[in-house]
Design an enzyme around this catalytic site. Structure first.
Site, PDB file in Angstrom:
ATOM      1  N   ALA A 110       0.816  -1.215   0.000  1.00  0.00           N
ATOM      2  CA  ALA A 110       0.000   0.000   0.000  1.00  0.00           C
ATOM      3  C   ALA A 110       0.852   1.269   0.000  1.00  0.00           C
ATOM      4  CB  ALA A 110      -0.920  -0.018   1.218  1.00  0.00           C
ATOM      5  N   ASP A 165       9.975  -5.758  -4.219  1.00  0.00           N
ATOM      6  CA  ASP A 165       8.881  -6.359  -3.450  1.00  0.00           C
ATOM      7  C   ASP A 165       8.919  -7.869  -3.615  1.00  0.00           C
ATOM      8  OD1 ASP A 165       6.105  -5.348  -2.038  1.00  0.00           O
ATOM      9  OD2 ASP A 165       5.928  -7.329  -2.966  1.00  0.00           O
ATOM     10  N   LYS A 189       3.955  -7.821  -7.262  1.00  0.00           N
ATOM     11  CA  LYS A 189       3.626  -6.400  -7.103  1.00  0.00           C
ATOM     12  C   LYS A 189       4.628  -5.487  -7.795  1.00  0.00           C
ATOM     13  CE  LYS A 189       1.093  -7.015  -2.822  1.00  0.00           C
ATOM     14  NZ  LYS A 189       0.993  -6.718  -1.374  1.00  0.00           N
ATOM     15  N   ASP A 197       6.588  -3.826   5.644  1.00  0.00           N
ATOM     16  CA  ASP A 197       5.590  -4.099   6.666  1.00  0.00           C
ATOM     17  C   ASP A 197       6.228  -4.775   7.867  1.00  0.00           C
ATOM     18  OD1 ASP A 197       6.248  -6.504   5.616  1.00  0.00           O
ATOM     19  OD2 ASP A 197       4.231  -7.070   4.971  1.00  0.00           O
ATOM     20  N   ASN A 198       7.560  -4.699   7.983  1.00  0.00           N
ATOM     21  CA  ASN A 198       8.177  -5.418   9.097  1.00  0.00           C
ATOM     22  C   ASN A 198       9.455  -4.719   9.571  1.00  0.00           C
ATOM     23  OD1 ASN A 198      10.725  -7.031   7.938  1.00  0.00           O
ATOM     24  ND2 ASN A 198       9.133  -6.898   6.365  1.00  0.00           N
ATOM     25  N   CYS A 217      -1.283  -5.096   9.203  1.00  0.00           N
ATOM     26  CA  CYS A 217      -2.570  -4.780   8.577  1.00  0.00           C
ATOM     27  C   CYS A 217      -3.387  -6.047   8.371  1.00  0.00           C
ATOM     28  CB  CYS A 217      -2.383  -4.021   7.282  1.00  0.00           C
ATOM     29  SG  CYS A 217      -1.402  -4.881   6.078  1.00  0.00           S
ATOM     30  N   CYS A 276      24.620   4.267  14.488  1.00  0.00           N
ATOM     31  CA  CYS A 276      25.248   5.444  13.873  1.00  0.00           C
ATOM     32  C   CYS A 276      26.414   5.979  14.697  1.00  0.00           C
ATOM     33  CB  CYS A 276      24.217   6.523  13.562  1.00  0.00           C
ATOM     34  SG  CYS A 276      23.484   7.319  14.987  1.00  0.00           S
TER      35      CYS A 276
END
Ligand code: ZN
Length: 363
Positions: A51, A72, A98, A142-143, A209, A270
């Site tokens: 999304a 993806d 995708k 998403d992770n 989601c 960093c």
């Protein structure tokens, strides 16, 4: 037969003039002629094309960013159509990957954009090759495993990246501008990195989601904020970029902001430049995708789909194209990609998924 001037021959449609295409954006004082020229020369890497990634890719391609790298690991499903703006019903019915579906759709509305699509899972071994020379990386994953990998890579390389997340009605984003790897003077003051704010990825079950639902408006807000910051960066205005982690809940109208203007003293990533995610320490070979499925990527070998079809046909229904093979054997569906990676739907049990993979795909 004679062609008249009313014939819809291909020459009747001249290419679209860029000056006209981008006229309203050029009018905006923050962009202008020079900004538009810079966008055409720019290259952005987008990790994830669900999304948020599809919305960001659509916005950047329409804005005239010259080159996009899309990465993806997944394919389009009917449940994606509610919010994933680059995909349509035929993509879902074909289960098109995708990254490839996005590349095809972008070509239809801005053929001047070069899209490099990679149907692949971003892992330590391939991150440098897949992201190539993209000077800016957008997180649309998403992770957290992948986000910490991106953070390690970006800090190590001194490349900016932009975190974005959406879940439920909630959207969050943060710009990470690391110190240049060479030690040279940067065009920007370094900000905090992801590990400065959150030293460790969240442990235990994380909302996704697939478990908590999602509003498409939250996705589009996250992508809009992320892409606006991207436009500032690409047009040479990093000093205008927000230096905080910002979040909105569109349902409750709650808003929060955490300062991230400076790196945290003692940050292992960093500050101490320890890149454990990039080194792949303790990285699991099997990833749960969050929905009722398991991804297996233990075998990094090209697959011969025609040979695999012959082998699997006696055991279930098989369909394939040049990008993936789908093998249905109730209650499971196994989707095999060309690099040997598979997503097994119909189970969250890693042992079951592994045994199905071993039985039907082999080792
Ligand atoms: Zn840090």
């Amino acid at each position: 037969m004679q062609h008249t001037s009313l014939d819809p021959s291909p020459t009747a449609f001249p290419s679209i003039d860029d000056r006209e295409r981008y006229s309203r954006q050029i009018l905006f004082p923050g962009i202008g002629e020079e900004g538009q020229r810079r966008l055409r020369e720019a290259h952005v890497g987008i990790v994830g094309c669900g999304a948020t990634g599809a919305a960001a890719a659509s916005l950047l391609a329409r804005a005239g960013v010259g080159t996009l790298t899309l990465i993806d690991r997944d394919f389009v499903e009917p449940s994606n159509l509610q919010r994933q703006v680059l995909f349509d019903e035929s993509d879902a019915l074909e289960a098109l990957p995708k990254a490839e579906a996005a590349r095809r759709k972008i070509a239809q509305f801005n053929s001047g954009v070069q899209v490099r699509s990679h149907v692949s899972d971003l892992v330590p071994e391939n991150i440098a090759a897949l992201l190539g020379d993209a000077p800016l990386i957008l997180d649309a994953t998403d992770n957290f495993e992948t986000r910490y990998l991106i953070n390690d890579f970006a800090v190590e390389q001194g490349r900016p990246w932009i975190y974005a997340a959406a879940i439920g009605a909630y959207a969050a984003t943060m710009n990470i501008l690391p110190r240049p790897a060479s030690g040279a003077d940067a065009a920007w003051e370094p900000t905090a990195c992801l590990a400065c704010l959150f030293p460790k990825p969240p442990s235990g079950p994380v909302e996704t989601c697939d478990t908590s639902g999602i509003l498409s408006t939250a996705v589009n807000l996250a992508a809009s904020l992320q892409v606006t910051e991207t436009l500032k960066f690409l047009t040479g205005q990093p000093e205008r970029m927000r230096r905080s982690l910002i979040s909105f809940d569109l349902w409750t109208s709650e808003r929060s902001e955490i300062g991230a203007a400076k790196p945290r003293t003692g940050c292992t990533v960093c500050g101490q430049r320890s890149f454990t995610h990039l080194e792949g320490a303790d990285r699991p070979h099997i990833t749960l995708c969050g929905r009722n499925s398991v991804q297996i990527h233990e075998h990094h070998r090209p697959v011969d789909f025609a040979a695999m079809r012959d082998r699997l046909t006696p055991h279930g229904q098989v369909r394939f194209n040049n990008l993936l093979l789908r093998f249905e054997r109730a209650p499971h569906t196994l989707t095999l990609f060309a690099d040997g990676r598979a997503i097994i739907q119909g189970t969250t049990d890693v042992t079951v998924a592994r045994s199905l993979y071993a039985r039907f795909i082999g080792n």
